[in-house]
Design an enzyme around this catalytic site. Structure first.
Site, PDB file in Angstrom:
ATOM      1  N   SER A  24      35.551  37.587  35.914  1.00  0.00           N
ATOM      2  CA  SER A  24      34.541  37.542  36.968  1.00  0.00           C
ATOM      3  C   SER A  24      33.256  36.867  36.495  1.00  0.00           C
ATOM      4  O   SER A  24      32.778  37.122  35.384  1.00  0.00           O
ATOM      5  CB  SER A  24      34.189  38.962  37.420  1.00  0.00           C
ATOM      6  OG  SER A  24      35.239  39.564  38.119  1.00  0.00           O
ATOM      7  N   HIS A  43      28.795  40.270  42.034  1.00  0.00           N
ATOM      8  CA  HIS A  43      29.544  41.525  41.863  1.00  0.00           C
ATOM      9  C   HIS A  43      29.566  41.966  40.404  1.00  0.00           C
ATOM     10  O   HIS A  43      29.945  43.095  40.102  1.00  0.00           O
ATOM     11  CB  HIS A  43      30.965  41.403  42.442  1.00  0.00           C
ATOM     12  CG  HIS A  43      31.960  40.661  41.610  1.00  0.00           C
ATOM     13  ND1 HIS A  43      32.183  39.310  41.738  1.00  0.00           N
ATOM     14  CD2 HIS A  43      32.816  41.084  40.638  1.00  0.00           C
ATOM     15  CE1 HIS A  43      33.128  38.933  40.907  1.00  0.00           C
ATOM     16  NE2 HIS A  43      33.536  39.986  40.223  1.00  0.00           N
ATOM     17  N   ASP A  64      28.382  35.512  46.502  1.00  0.00           N
ATOM     18  CA  ASP A  64      28.696  36.218  45.257  1.00  0.00           C
ATOM     19  C   ASP A  64      28.174  35.401  44.070  1.00  0.00           C
ATOM     20  O   ASP A  64      28.941  34.767  43.339  1.00  0.00           O
ATOM     21  CB  ASP A  64      30.206  36.431  45.168  1.00  0.00           C
ATOM     22  CG  ASP A  64      30.608  37.305  43.991  1.00  0.00           C
ATOM     23  OD1 ASP A  64      29.742  38.035  43.472  1.00  0.00           O
ATOM     24  OD2 ASP A  64      31.786  37.260  43.601  1.00  0.00           O
TER      25      ASP A  64
END
Length: 275
Positions: free
Chosen positions: A224, A83, A128
Protein backbone atom coordinates in the site's frame (compact mmCIF):
# COMPACT_ATOMS: atom_id res chain seq x y z
CA UNK A 1 -18.53 -2.16 8.16
CA UNK A 2 -17.53 -4.28 5.16
CA UNK A 3 -21.20 -4.91 4.31
CA UNK A 4 -21.87 -1.16 4.45
CA UNK A 5 -18.94 -0.42 2.16
CA UNK A 6 -20.02 -3.05 -0.38
CA UNK A 7 -23.60 -1.70 -0.38
CA UNK A 8 -22.42 1.89 -0.72
CA UNK A 9 -20.20 0.99 -3.64
CA UNK A 10 -22.98 -0.91 -5.36
CA UNK A 11 -25.45 1.97 -4.99
CA UNK A 12 -22.92 4.52 -6.23
CA UNK A 13 -21.99 2.39 -9.21
CA UNK A 14 -25.59 1.73 -10.25
CA UNK A 15 -26.32 5.46 -10.15
CA UNK A 16 -23.27 6.03 -12.33
CA UNK A 17 -24.41 3.36 -14.79
CA UNK A 18 -21.66 0.80 -14.16
CA UNK A 19 -22.37 -2.15 -11.87
CA UNK A 20 -19.30 -3.59 -10.12
CA UNK A 21 -18.49 -7.28 -10.57
CA UNK A 22 -15.96 -7.34 -7.73
CA UNK A 23 -15.32 -5.51 -4.48
CA UNK A 24 -12.08 -3.56 -3.99
CA UNK A 25 -10.13 -3.40 -0.76
CA UNK A 26 -7.08 -1.51 0.43
CA UNK A 27 -4.17 -3.98 0.71
CA UNK A 28 -3.59 -2.75 4.27
CA UNK A 29 -7.09 -3.96 5.25
CA UNK A 30 -6.79 -7.51 3.94
CA UNK A 31 -6.95 -10.26 6.59
CA UNK A 32 -3.55 -11.66 7.47
CA UNK A 33 -1.40 -12.98 10.24
CA UNK A 34 0.23 -10.06 12.10
CA UNK A 35 3.31 -9.08 10.10
CA UNK A 36 4.81 -6.00 8.52
CA UNK A 37 6.91 -7.93 6.05
CA UNK A 38 6.26 -9.68 2.77
CA UNK A 39 6.54 -9.09 -0.96
CA UNK A 40 4.67 -8.42 -4.18
CA UNK A 41 3.11 -11.74 -5.18
CA UNK A 42 5.33 -13.57 -7.67
CA UNK A 43 7.77 -10.67 -7.90
CA UNK A 44 11.55 -10.46 -8.23
CA UNK A 45 14.23 -9.47 -5.73
CA UNK A 46 15.37 -5.87 -6.21
CA UNK A 47 19.05 -4.96 -6.41
CA UNK A 48 20.67 -2.29 -4.27
CA UNK A 49 20.11 1.10 -5.89
CA UNK A 50 17.56 -0.26 -8.39
CA UNK A 51 14.68 1.71 -6.84
CA UNK A 52 16.31 4.58 -4.92
CA UNK A 53 12.96 6.36 -4.66
CA UNK A 54 11.33 3.49 -2.73
CA UNK A 55 10.65 4.12 0.96
CA UNK A 56 9.43 1.65 3.58
CA UNK A 57 6.94 3.13 6.06
CA UNK A 58 6.25 1.60 9.48
CA UNK A 59 3.18 3.29 10.96
CA UNK A 60 2.22 3.24 14.64
CA UNK A 61 -1.04 3.96 16.41
CA UNK A 62 -2.65 3.27 19.79
CA UNK A 63 -4.29 0.18 18.27
CA UNK A 64 -1.19 -1.28 16.62
CA UNK A 65 1.05 -0.83 13.61
CA UNK A 66 1.16 -1.52 9.90
CA UNK A 67 3.58 -1.39 6.98
CA UNK A 68 3.25 0.58 3.74
CA UNK A 69 5.41 1.85 0.93
CA UNK A 70 6.08 5.34 -0.36
CA UNK A 71 7.97 7.30 -3.00
CA UNK A 72 10.56 10.05 -2.51
CA UNK A 73 9.44 13.08 -4.56
CA UNK A 74 11.85 15.62 -3.03
CA UNK A 75 14.49 15.68 -0.31
CA UNK A 76 11.77 16.42 2.28
CA UNK A 77 8.60 14.80 0.94
CA UNK A 78 7.37 11.22 0.56
CA UNK A 79 4.19 10.40 -1.38
CA UNK A 80 2.01 7.54 -0.12
CA UNK A 81 -1.64 6.50 0.27
CA UNK A 82 -4.22 8.12 2.54
CA UNK A 83 -5.30 4.71 3.82
CA UNK A 84 -1.72 4.31 5.12
CA UNK A 85 -1.61 7.57 7.09
CA UNK A 86 -5.23 7.28 8.25
CA UNK A 87 -5.37 6.64 12.01
CA UNK A 88 -1.58 6.71 12.47
CA UNK A 89 0.15 8.68 15.21
CA UNK A 90 3.67 8.40 13.79
CA UNK A 91 5.73 6.75 11.09
CA UNK A 92 9.30 5.55 10.72
CA UNK A 93 10.55 5.99 7.16
CA UNK A 94 13.22 3.61 5.85
CA UNK A 95 15.32 5.11 3.05
CA UNK A 96 17.63 3.18 0.71
CA UNK A 97 16.56 -0.24 1.94
CA UNK A 98 16.52 -3.45 -0.07
CA UNK A 99 16.50 -5.64 2.99
CA UNK A 100 13.83 -3.86 5.02
CA UNK A 101 15.68 -3.94 8.33
CA UNK A 102 18.91 -2.64 6.82
CA UNK A 103 18.04 0.88 5.63
CA UNK A 104 20.69 3.44 4.77
CA UNK A 105 18.76 6.06 6.75
CA UNK A 106 15.67 6.19 8.99
CA UNK A 107 13.57 9.06 10.27
CA UNK A 108 10.59 8.97 12.63
CA UNK A 109 8.02 11.76 12.41
CA UNK A 110 4.63 12.37 14.04
CA UNK A 111 1.25 12.71 12.33
CA UNK A 112 1.73 16.49 12.43
CA UNK A 113 3.96 15.89 9.40
CA UNK A 114 1.21 14.11 7.43
CA UNK A 115 -0.75 15.90 4.71
CA UNK A 116 -3.62 13.50 4.05
CA UNK A 117 -6.05 14.45 1.29
CA UNK A 118 -9.00 16.15 2.96
CA UNK A 119 -11.48 14.37 0.67
CA UNK A 120 -10.18 10.83 1.16
CA UNK A 121 -13.23 8.56 1.28
CA UNK A 122 -12.65 5.08 2.76
CA UNK A 123 -16.05 3.92 1.45
CA UNK A 124 -15.38 4.62 -2.23
CA UNK A 125 -11.55 4.65 -1.83
CA UNK A 126 -11.51 8.07 -3.54
CA UNK A 127 -8.59 10.51 -3.15
CA UNK A 128 -6.36 7.85 -1.60
CA UNK A 129 -3.22 9.97 -1.39
CA UNK A 130 -1.06 11.49 1.34
CA UNK A 131 2.22 13.33 1.79
CA UNK A 132 4.72 12.90 4.61
CA UNK A 133 7.28 15.59 5.39
CA UNK A 134 10.61 14.36 6.75
CA UNK A 135 13.90 16.03 7.68
CA UNK A 136 15.93 16.74 4.55
CA UNK A 137 17.76 13.73 3.13
CA UNK A 138 20.89 13.85 1.01
CA UNK A 139 20.56 12.12 -2.35
CA UNK A 140 22.93 9.26 -3.16
CA UNK A 141 23.05 6.25 -5.47
CA UNK A 142 20.79 4.46 -2.97
CA UNK A 143 18.44 7.32 -2.04
CA UNK A 144 16.97 9.61 -4.69
CA UNK A 145 13.72 11.13 -5.88
CA UNK A 146 11.43 9.87 -8.62
CA UNK A 147 10.17 12.20 -11.34
CA UNK A 148 6.57 13.39 -11.26
CA UNK A 149 4.54 13.51 -14.49
CA UNK A 150 4.48 16.65 -16.60
CA UNK A 151 1.26 18.66 -16.67
CA UNK A 152 1.11 17.96 -20.42
CA UNK A 153 0.49 14.29 -19.58
CA UNK A 154 -2.53 14.98 -17.37
CA UNK A 155 -4.92 13.55 -19.94
CA UNK A 156 -2.87 10.54 -20.99
CA UNK A 157 -4.66 7.25 -20.32
CA UNK A 158 -1.33 5.36 -20.07
CA UNK A 159 -3.30 2.30 -21.27
CA UNK A 160 -1.03 -0.26 -22.88
CA UNK A 161 2.11 1.13 -21.27
CA UNK A 162 4.36 -0.97 -19.04
CA UNK A 163 4.99 0.05 -15.45
CA UNK A 164 6.87 -1.29 -12.43
CA UNK A 165 5.35 -1.70 -8.97
CA UNK A 166 7.65 -2.33 -6.02
CA UNK A 167 7.31 -2.98 -2.31
CA UNK A 168 7.50 -5.38 0.59
CA UNK A 169 3.95 -6.76 0.24
CA UNK A 170 2.80 -10.34 0.91
CA UNK A 171 4.24 -13.21 -1.10
CA UNK A 172 0.78 -14.79 -1.62
CA UNK A 173 -2.74 -14.68 -0.22
CA UNK A 174 -2.06 -17.68 2.01
CA UNK A 175 1.58 -16.97 2.81
CA UNK A 176 2.76 -17.89 6.29
CA UNK A 177 6.40 -17.19 5.54
CA UNK A 178 7.61 -13.77 4.48
CA UNK A 179 10.69 -12.14 2.95
CA UNK A 180 12.63 -9.07 4.01
CA UNK A 181 13.71 -8.25 0.47
CA UNK A 182 12.26 -5.49 -1.67
CA UNK A 183 10.30 -6.98 -4.56
CA UNK A 184 9.18 -5.68 -7.94
CA UNK A 185 7.19 -6.75 -10.98
CA UNK A 186 6.36 -5.23 -14.36
CA UNK A 187 2.70 -4.86 -15.37
CA UNK A 188 0.52 -3.64 -18.23
CA UNK A 189 -1.63 -0.61 -17.47
CA UNK A 190 -5.21 -1.16 -18.64
CA UNK A 191 -7.90 1.33 -19.55
CA UNK A 192 -10.24 2.80 -16.95
CA UNK A 193 -13.13 1.24 -18.89
CA UNK A 194 -11.63 -2.22 -18.37
CA UNK A 195 -11.16 -1.54 -14.68
CA UNK A 196 -14.74 -0.29 -14.34
CA UNK A 197 -16.03 -3.63 -15.61
CA UNK A 198 -14.63 -5.14 -12.42
CA UNK A 199 -15.10 -2.43 -9.81
CA UNK A 200 -17.66 -0.04 -11.26
CA UNK A 201 -17.21 3.65 -11.98
CA UNK A 202 -17.56 4.81 -8.37
CA UNK A 203 -14.22 3.17 -7.54
CA UNK A 204 -12.49 3.02 -10.94
CA UNK A 205 -12.86 6.73 -11.63
CA UNK A 206 -10.81 9.05 -13.84
CA UNK A 207 -8.54 9.60 -10.82
CA UNK A 208 -7.41 5.94 -10.83
CA UNK A 209 -5.03 3.81 -12.89
CA UNK A 210 -5.34 0.02 -13.02
CA UNK A 211 -3.00 -2.80 -13.99
CA UNK A 212 -3.67 -6.29 -15.29
CA UNK A 213 -2.57 -9.01 -12.84
CA UNK A 214 -2.00 -12.23 -14.80
CA UNK A 215 -0.19 -15.31 -13.49
CA UNK A 216 -1.17 -14.56 -9.88
CA UNK A 217 1.19 -11.59 -9.79
CA UNK A 218 -0.08 -8.44 -8.10
CA UNK A 219 0.43 -5.86 -5.40
CA UNK A 220 -0.65 -7.11 -1.98
CA UNK A 221 -0.77 -6.34 1.73
CA UNK A 222 2.32 -4.34 2.66
CA UNK A 223 2.59 -2.70 -0.78
CA UNK A 224 0.00 0.00 0.00
CA UNK A 225 1.15 3.51 -0.85
CA UNK A 226 4.05 2.29 -2.96
CA UNK A 227 5.05 3.45 -6.45
CA UNK A 228 3.91 2.59 -9.96
CA UNK A 229 6.59 3.90 -12.34
CA UNK A 230 6.61 3.87 -16.14
CA UNK A 231 9.25 1.63 -17.70
CA UNK A 232 9.70 4.02 -20.63
CA UNK A 233 10.79 7.12 -18.71
CA UNK A 234 10.93 6.38 -14.97
CA UNK A 235 8.02 8.71 -14.14
CA UNK A 236 5.77 8.06 -11.12
CA UNK A 237 2.19 7.66 -12.34
CA UNK A 238 0.47 5.69 -9.55
CA UNK A 239 0.23 5.14 -5.80
CA UNK A 240 -0.81 1.62 -4.72
CA UNK A 241 -4.41 1.85 -3.52
CA UNK A 242 -6.54 -1.30 -3.81
CA UNK A 243 -6.86 -4.92 -4.87
CA UNK A 244 -9.80 -7.29 -5.10
CA UNK A 245 -11.29 -8.47 -1.81
CA UNK A 246 -11.17 -11.94 -3.42
CA UNK A 247 -7.41 -11.83 -2.96
CA UNK A 248 -4.20 -10.53 -4.45
CA UNK A 249 -3.91 -13.62 -6.64
CA UNK A 250 -7.52 -13.52 -7.89
CA UNK A 251 -6.57 -12.14 -11.31
CA UNK A 252 -8.68 -9.00 -10.85
CA UNK A 253 -7.07 -5.64 -11.67
CA UNK A 254 -5.13 -3.73 -9.02
CA UNK A 255 -5.89 -0.03 -8.58
CA UNK A 256 -3.57 2.95 -8.08
CA UNK A 257 -4.27 6.57 -7.29
CA UNK A 258 -3.49 8.49 -10.49
CA UNK A 259 -0.71 10.98 -9.74
CA UNK A 260 -1.57 13.37 -12.60
CA UNK A 261 -4.94 14.04 -10.97
CA UNK A 262 -3.20 15.44 -7.88
CA UNK A 263 -0.28 17.47 -9.25
CA UNK A 264 -1.77 20.78 -8.09
CA UNK A 265 -2.57 19.29 -4.68
CA UNK A 266 1.01 18.02 -4.34
CA UNK A 267 2.42 21.39 -5.34
CA UNK A 268 0.20 23.26 -2.88
CA UNK A 269 1.99 21.56 0.02
CA UNK A 270 5.46 20.84 -1.32
CA UNK A 271 6.11 23.67 -3.76
CA UNK A 272 7.52 21.08 -6.17
CA UNK A 273 7.49 22.41 -9.72
CA UNK A 274 6.87 20.16 -12.70
CA UNK A 275 6.95 21.07 -16.39
Amino acid sequence: MKVFIVLALAIASVSAGVMPQDVPMHPRDMPAKPSIEGRITNGYNALEGQFPYQVGLSFSSSSGGWWCGGSIISNQWVLTAAHCTSGAQSVTAYFGAVMRTNAKLTYTVSSANFRQHASYNPSTLANDISLIQTPAVGFTYYINKVALPALANSYSTYAGQRAIASGWGKTSDAAAGVTNYLQYQTYDIISVDQCQRTYGSAVASKNVLCIATPNKSSTCQGDSGGPLVLVSNGVLVGVTSYVSSAGCQSGAPSGFTRVTSYLDWIRSYTGIYYA
